[in-house]
Design a protein around this motif. Structure first.
Motif, mmCIF file in Angstrom:
data_model
loop_
_atom_site.group_PDB
_atom_site.id
_atom_site.type_symbol
_atom_site.label_atom_id
_atom_site.label_comp_id
_atom_site.label_asym_id
_atom_site.label_seq_id
_atom_site.Cartn_x
_atom_site.Cartn_y
_atom_site.Cartn_z
ATOM 1 N N LEU A 1 0.830 -1.215 0.000
ATOM 2 C CA LEU A 1 0.000 0.000 0.000
ATOM 3 C C LEU A 1 0.860 1.259 0.000
ATOM 4 O O LEU A 1 0.569 2.224 -0.713
ATOM 5 N N HIS A 2 1.911 1.254 0.785
ATOM 6 C CA HIS A 2 2.826 2.397 0.837
ATOM 7 C C HIS A 2 3.404 2.650 -0.544
ATOM 8 O O HIS A 2 3.447 3.785 -1.024
ATOM 9 N N ARG A 3 3.840 1.575 -1.195
ATOM 10 C CA ARG A 3 4.429 1.696 -2.526
ATOM 11 C C ARG A 3 3.401 2.197 -3.545
ATOM 12 O O ARG A 3 3.703 3.059 -4.365
ATOM 13 N N VAL A 4 2.189 1.676 -3.470
ATOM 14 C CA VAL A 4 1.130 2.094 -4.391
ATOM 15 C C VAL A 4 0.832 3.584 -4.198
ATOM 16 O O VAL A 4 0.740 4.342 -5.175
ATOM 17 N N PHE A 5 0.689 4.018 -2.956
ATOM 18 C CA PHE A 5 0.423 5.435 -2.715
ATOM 19 C C PHE A 5 1.586 6.312 -3.148
ATOM 20 O O PHE A 5 1.382 7.414 -3.657
ATOM 21 N N ALA A 6 2.801 5.826 -2.973
ATOM 22 C CA ALA A 6 3.972 6.586 -3.439
ATOM 23 C C ALA A 6 3.905 6.766 -4.950
ATOM 24 O O ALA A 6 4.177 7.861 -5.464
ATOM 25 N N MET A 7 3.525 5.729 -5.667
ATOM 26 C CA MET A 7 3.416 5.817 -7.123
ATOM 27 C C MET A 7 2.252 6.726 -7.525
ATOM 28 O O MET A 7 2.372 7.505 -8.477
ATOM 29 N N LEU A 8 1.143 6.640 -6.810
ATOM 30 C CA LEU A 8 -0.016 7.469 -7.136
ATOM 31 C C LEU A 8 0.259 8.948 -6.897
ATOM 32 O O LEU A 8 -0.256 9.800 -7.623
ATOM 33 N N GLY B 1 -1.110 15.205 -8.345
ATOM 34 C CA GLY B 1 -0.564 16.227 -7.453
ATOM 35 C C GLY B 1 -1.411 16.466 -6.218
ATOM 36 O O GLY B 1 -0.890 16.692 -5.131
ATOM 37 N N TRP B 2 -2.735 16.382 -6.359
ATOM 38 C CA TRP B 2 -3.614 16.618 -5.215
ATOM 39 C C TRP B 2 -3.379 15.571 -4.132
ATOM 40 O O TRP B 2 -3.426 15.876 -2.947
ATOM 41 N N LEU B 3 -3.108 14.327 -4.545
ATOM 42 C CA LEU B 3 -2.849 13.270 -3.565
ATOM 43 C C LEU B 3 -1.497 13.496 -2.889
ATOM 44 O O LEU B 3 -1.360 13.271 -1.684
ATOM 45 N N LYS C 1 1.897 14.153 1.559
ATOM 46 C CA LYS C 1 3.245 14.638 1.873
ATOM 47 C C LYS C 1 3.187 16.044 2.439
ATOM 48 O O LYS C 1 2.262 16.791 2.187
ATOM 49 N N ALA C 2 4.229 16.383 3.146
ATOM 50 C CA ALA C 2 4.360 17.760 3.636
ATOM 51 C C ALA C 2 4.733 18.666 2.465
ATOM 52 O O ALA C 2 5.276 18.214 1.461
#
Length: 164
Positions: A82-89, A94-96, A101-102
């Motif tokens: 999940l972490h990897r998927v969200f990093a890719m998304l 940009g909104w995500l 992210k800070a």
């Protein structure tokens, strides 16, 4: 046979079984970190740090038998994926990225400190001065831009020679 190798999940594993768990979890931990990607630990964001802590905790509990071995590994793998998927998304949307992210924060612009931003982000005068010194600037007056980056590091762009 595998259960005999790793022992029971009730905390009663022998020293040899705990050592077998440690070897398996060491190898799986490396694999999980490879899946998560390099960014999980370099320039870590708050999300990266939380994931790293949870992965470490889950692997520790699986090793000591405080959590069932396979379910703990499955949950940990799911978290890493999940972490990897969200990093890719976040690279795609940009909104995500803004949600996950800070955002960089300007602390000094054209030699003027933003004390409100410094206070809000817990950056003291000593912290700012240290970051300036690391970039060979003695005072904020020598700085065109100092930014608190997503990684928590303060980046500094000095003014051109002769300015300020």
């Amino acid at each position: 046979m595998f259960r005999a190798l790793i022992g029971p999940d009730n905390g009663d594993a022998t020293a040899a079984q705990l050592c077998a768990r440690a070897i398996i979890l060491f190898l799986l931990g490396i694999a999980y970190i490879r899946i998560a990607g390099r960014r999980t630990f370099s320039n870590a964001s708050p999300l990266d740090i939380v994931v790293a802590l949870v992965v470490g905790s889950n692997l520790s509990r699986a090793m000591t038998g405080k959590a069932p071995f396979w379910p703990a590994l499955a949950a940990t793998l799911l978290l890493v994926v999940l972490h990897r998927v969200f990093a890719m998304l976040t690279l795609r949307w940009g909104w995500l990225a803004k949600v996950m992210k800070a955002q960089p924060v300007t602390l000094v612009r054209d030699g003027v400190e933003d004390r409100k931003a410094m206070l809000w982000h817990g950056i003291g005068e000593a912290d700012l001065r240290e970051s300036l010194r690391l970039e060979q600037a003695e005072t904020p007056g020598e700085v065109r831009l100092a930014t608190l980056e997503n990684s928590g590091k303060i980046s500094v762009i000095r003014r051109a020679s002769g300015a300020g």
